[in-house]
Scaffold this active site. Structure first.
Site, PDB file in Angstrom:
ATOM      1  N   ASP A 165       0.859  -1.179   0.000  1.00  0.00           N
ATOM      2  CA  ASP A 165       0.000   0.000   0.000  1.00  0.00           C
ATOM      3  C   ASP A 165       0.894   1.226   0.000  1.00  0.00           C
ATOM      4  O   ASP A 165       1.900   1.265   0.717  1.00  0.00           O
ATOM      5  CB  ASP A 165      -0.877   0.027   1.248  1.00  0.00           C
ATOM      6  CG  ASP A 165      -2.007  -0.977   1.198  1.00  0.00           C
ATOM      7  OD1 ASP A 165      -1.981  -1.848   0.311  1.00  0.00           O
ATOM      8  OD2 ASP A 165      -2.907  -0.899   2.046  1.00  0.00           O
ATOM      9  N   HIS A 235       4.312  -7.566  -0.123  1.00  0.00           N
ATOM     10  CA  HIS A 235       3.970  -8.854  -0.698  1.00  0.00           C
ATOM     11  C   HIS A 235       4.704  -9.055  -2.011  1.00  0.00           C
ATOM     12  O   HIS A 235       5.211  -8.109  -2.617  1.00  0.00           O
ATOM     13  CB  HIS A 235       2.458  -8.936  -0.927  1.00  0.00           C
ATOM     14  CG  HIS A 235       1.645  -8.898   0.334  1.00  0.00           C
ATOM     15  ND1 HIS A 235       0.779  -9.909   0.707  1.00  0.00           N
ATOM     16  CD2 HIS A 235       1.553  -7.966   1.316  1.00  0.00           C
ATOM     17  CE1 HIS A 235       0.201  -9.603   1.855  1.00  0.00           C
ATOM     18  NE2 HIS A 235       0.655  -8.416   2.241  1.00  0.00           N
ATOM     19  N   SER A 356       8.038   3.262   4.588  1.00  0.00           N
ATOM     20  CA  SER A 356       9.335   3.279   3.914  1.00  0.00           C
ATOM     21  C   SER A 356       9.117   3.223   2.408  1.00  0.00           C
ATOM     22  O   SER A 356       8.126   3.761   1.915  1.00  0.00           O
ATOM     23  CB  SER A 356      10.203   2.120   4.398  1.00  0.00           C
ATOM     24  OG  SER A 356      11.549   2.329   4.015  1.00  0.00           O
TER      25      SER A 356
END
Length: 395
Positions: A165, A235, A356
């Protein structure tokens, strides 16, 4: 009186004031002696550095804002400014932040404390697998909260999906072995990934060309910035085999878009973990870049990885191959037929302690095209692009 003055001068000289003569009235002499230690204490370099450096950076921020209002592009940081920023103890602060994240909060404090964080950073707790704030014992558990299975469907019609995200900082072709971290600000591809073993050593070829497995392909990149309020896990963006992990110790400067526009080669200077391997079109890499308060980067299948160590050698890196492994836990994750850790698109790969950046560098056919806009909000599993042979992205 003479004896008292000699004693006073001797006391002052011991505190770097030798040669000074003070006439102190008898009525105030005792008061001066009782408070003189505070006035003549030795300067402390760290607070002095933080105060002066903070003031300087504050002035530079004010100047940049003024230039933006005038329509002028913000200038890049000078080497002196970068050195000053890197001298800040961000690694120490990040380790302290990591320890603070593990401190359990009293039950009565959890809801108001987390509610303040949710309000500040716009966290959507309706997506969390556990919405009850009392369930999260500490900040670390709250940051690493899992999501409900149905809230992040994986796009099946796109060969490349978002690993996290966040917000798209930049994307496009890699040209002349230089990669744009934001528009107009670049870093060296070779410095970012380091030397690649098993690749062509032809000096006539560029580093970019040595990464490609086919001359008919191109090298692409995309940068995803995770803000503090975003879901903190990342992911696998494709079906691929991870063959090598390279850990680059380094600085932990902020990676927010403003700093990325200011400091050239920010992603090269910061600590990062680069995973490299192969996917259906050739070379593929996913790099997790650390930042201030994000010294901890975790990869789920690699328990040996330790980031933000107290000591490190500048310019060094640490490799681990996943093709030949000895521990049983790793063997279970490795495809013995082809070598490397086999990951499926959308599979949970790792996590940060706070926001990050993820950088994807990958080989693909020349007809590959992104379905993105700079600054676009993106979520895990959403399509990033496809080749002509694939259908339109399914969002």
């Amino acid at each position: 009186m003479a004896a008292a003055l000699r004693s006073l001068c001797g006391w002052l000289s011991a505190r770097t004031c030798r040669g000074l003569i003070f006439r102190v009235p008898p009525t105030s002499q005792q008061r001066f002696l009782s408070t003189g230690r505070g006035f003549l204490s030795r300067p402390r370099p760290l607070p002095l550095l933080v105060v002066t450096g903070g003031g300087y950076l504050g002035y530079q921020h004010y100047r940049k804002k003024s230039q933006q209002e005038d329509g002028a592009p913000p200038p890049l940081a000078t080497s002196t400014q970068v050195a000053l920023y890197r001298s800040f103890p961000t690694r120490l602060l990040s380790r302290a932040w990591g320890r603070l994240n593990g401190v359990d909060l009293p039950t009565w404090l959890r809801k108001p404390f987390y509610s303040l964080y949710i309000w500040t950073f716009g966290v959507n707790m309706q997506e969390a697998a556990v919405e009850d704030l009392h369930h999260y014992r500490n900040l670390g558990e709250f940051f690493r909260r899992r999501l409900k299975p149905a809230v992040r469907p994986v796009c099946t019609s796109s060969c490349l999906t978002s690993p996290a995200d966040g917000r798209i900082l930049h994307f496009g072709l890699v040209k002349n072995s230089e990669v744009e971290q934001v528009k107009g600000v670049t870093y060296s591809l070779e410095d970012f990934l380091g030397p690649q073993q098993g690749r062509s050593t032809d000096s006539a070829e560029s580093f970019r060309d040595r990464l490609l497995t086919s001359p008919e392909n191109q090298l692409f990149h995309v940068v995803v910035y995770l803000a503090p309020g975003d879901y903190h896990c990342f992911h696998s963006p494709v079906d691929w085999r991870v063959q090598n992990r390279r850990h680059f110790p380094g600085s932990l400067m902020s990676v927010n878009p403003g700093v990325a526009r200011w400091i050239k080669e920010l992603f090269v200077l910061n600590e990062r973990v680069a995973l490299t391997g192969q996917w259906e079109h050739g070379f593929f890499s996913l790099t997790a870049v650390g930042a201030t308060n994000v010294g901890s980067i975790r990869v789920y299948f690699d328990q040996e990885l330790q980031t933000n160590s107290p000591r490190y050698n500048k310019g060094s890196f640490h490799d681990r191959s996943y093709v030949a492994v000895g521990d049983q836990a790793m063997k279970e994750a490795v495809s013995m037929a082809t070598g490397g850790v086999a990951l499926e698109k959308g599979e949970a790969l790792g996590e940060f302690n706070l926001g990050s950046t993820i950088v994807l560098l990958f080989e693909a056919p020349k007809d590959f095209s992104f379905s993105l806009q700079p600054g676009q909000r993106i979520r895990v599993g959403e399509g990033l692009g496809s080749t002509q042979g694939e259908g339109p992205d399914d969002h």
